[in-house]
Design an enzyme around this catalytic site. Structure first.
Site, PDB file in Angstrom:
ATOM      1  N   ASP A   1       3.973   5.486   4.315  1.00  0.00           N
ATOM      2  CA  ASP A   1       3.861   5.039   5.704  1.00  0.00           C
ATOM      3  C   ASP A   1       4.512   3.655   5.871  1.00  0.00           C
ATOM      4  O   ASP A   1       4.678   2.925   4.893  1.00  0.00           O
ATOM      5  CB  ASP A   1       2.387   4.935   6.113  1.00  0.00           C
ATOM      6  CG  ASP A   1       1.689   6.279   6.080  1.00  0.00           C
ATOM      7  OD1 ASP A   1       2.378   7.307   6.206  1.00  0.00           O
ATOM      8  OD2 ASP A   1       0.450   6.285   5.919  1.00  0.00           O
TER       9      ASP A   1
HETATM   10  N1  URA Z   1      -1.138   8.471   1.915  1.00  0.00           N
HETATM   11  C1  URA Z   1      -1.151   7.833   3.098  1.00  0.00           C
HETATM   12  O1  URA Z   1      -2.059   7.991   3.896  1.00  0.00           O
HETATM   13  N2  URA Z   1      -0.125   7.003   3.356  1.00  0.00           N
HETATM   14  C2  URA Z   1       0.882   6.759   2.498  1.00  0.00           C
HETATM   15  O2  URA Z   1       1.772   5.977   2.801  1.00  0.00           O
HETATM   16  C3  URA Z   1       0.880   7.434   1.271  1.00  0.00           C
HETATM   17  C4  URA Z   1      -0.151   8.286   1.000  1.00  0.00           C
END
Ligand code: URA
Length: 231
Positions: A101
């Site tokens: 993310d």
């Molecule tokens: N899980 C998430 O919620 N976000 C990420 O960036 C990676 C794994």
């Protein structure tokens, strides 16, 4: 393969530079200038750029220390792409292996080898991904048991695979998972009534970002042994 793609895959230049150079007649195929970027060529042909032979390079495997604020997509209206952290000529053809993310930091892999990328991300290959998770609320022992057993996520048919969990302090856990579902870690803690306030991926398979000491925003090539061990 298209002539412009051939030039890009050799690392000679970016796609737009290749197209300009081809249209200007700087690229010859078997001795003849070819001015059409979409012209089909094969590696058995002699391709020269400004008189220099163009040799296709092998597949690329990169490890990037992702900073917060960068998206794992080629383009975005609000944030820069992680690809902008690489030199322009190196970006072409690369894709991101298992997205993080925009606010997540840590270990990110990039490659142009689709089969390898699939092996790293497909849950049946059981490649561990470890996250340091900072939580809004303390994690209870019952939460840890549920994470280890697998959690039903809203909208998903199957519960998550059993996770590895290590408590660093009341609000911080090390969570090891083998899947990469959409926002998986945040949704797992959401299902427990908690909220992730910071997320950092420090390990993928045998790669360890802390041991690597790679500064934030920097990248390096994986060694052949690292590539083989992961895929
Ligand atoms: N899980 C998430 O919620 N976000 C990420 O960036 C990676 C794994």
């Amino acid at each position: 393969m298209r002539l412009d793609r051939f030039l890009v895959s050799s690392g000679a230049c970016s796609r737009s530079e290749a197209q300009r150079a081809i249209r200007r007649g700087r690229v010859r195929v078997d001795g003849e200038p070819v001015r059409e970027p979409a012209a089909k060529v094969s590696s058995t042909q002699a391709i020269c750029f400004d008189g220099q032979p163009v040799v296709p390079r092998g597949p690329r495997y990169l490890l990037l220390h992702k900073p917060a604020g960068y998206v794992c997509a080629a383009r975005d209206d609000h944030h820069p792409s992680v690809l902008t952290l690489l030199p322009a000529a190196d970006r072409e053809g690369l894709h991101i292996v298992g997205r993080l993310d925009v606010d997540t930091t840590g270990l990110l892999l990039l490659t142009d080898d689709g089969a390898w990328s699939h092996r790293v991300t497909a849950p049946r290959h059981r490649c561990d991904k470890r996250y340091r998770v900072a939580l809004a609320e303390p994690a209870s022992t019952a939460d840890i048991v549920r994470l280890r057993e697998g959690i039903a996520l809203h909208g998903d048919e199957q519960p998550t695979l059993p996770a590895g969990v290590e408590r660093l302090d009341a609000h911080t856990l090390l969570l090891t998972i083998q899947e990469g579902r959409y926002h998986q870690v945040k949704r797992m803690f959401g299902a427990l009534g908690n909220r992730v306030v910071a997320l950092h991926r420090d390990r993928v398979g045998g790669l360890d970002l802390d041991a690597d000491a790679l500064p934030v925003g920097e990248f390096r090539k994986l060694s052949p042994a690292e590539v083989a061990a992961l895929g």
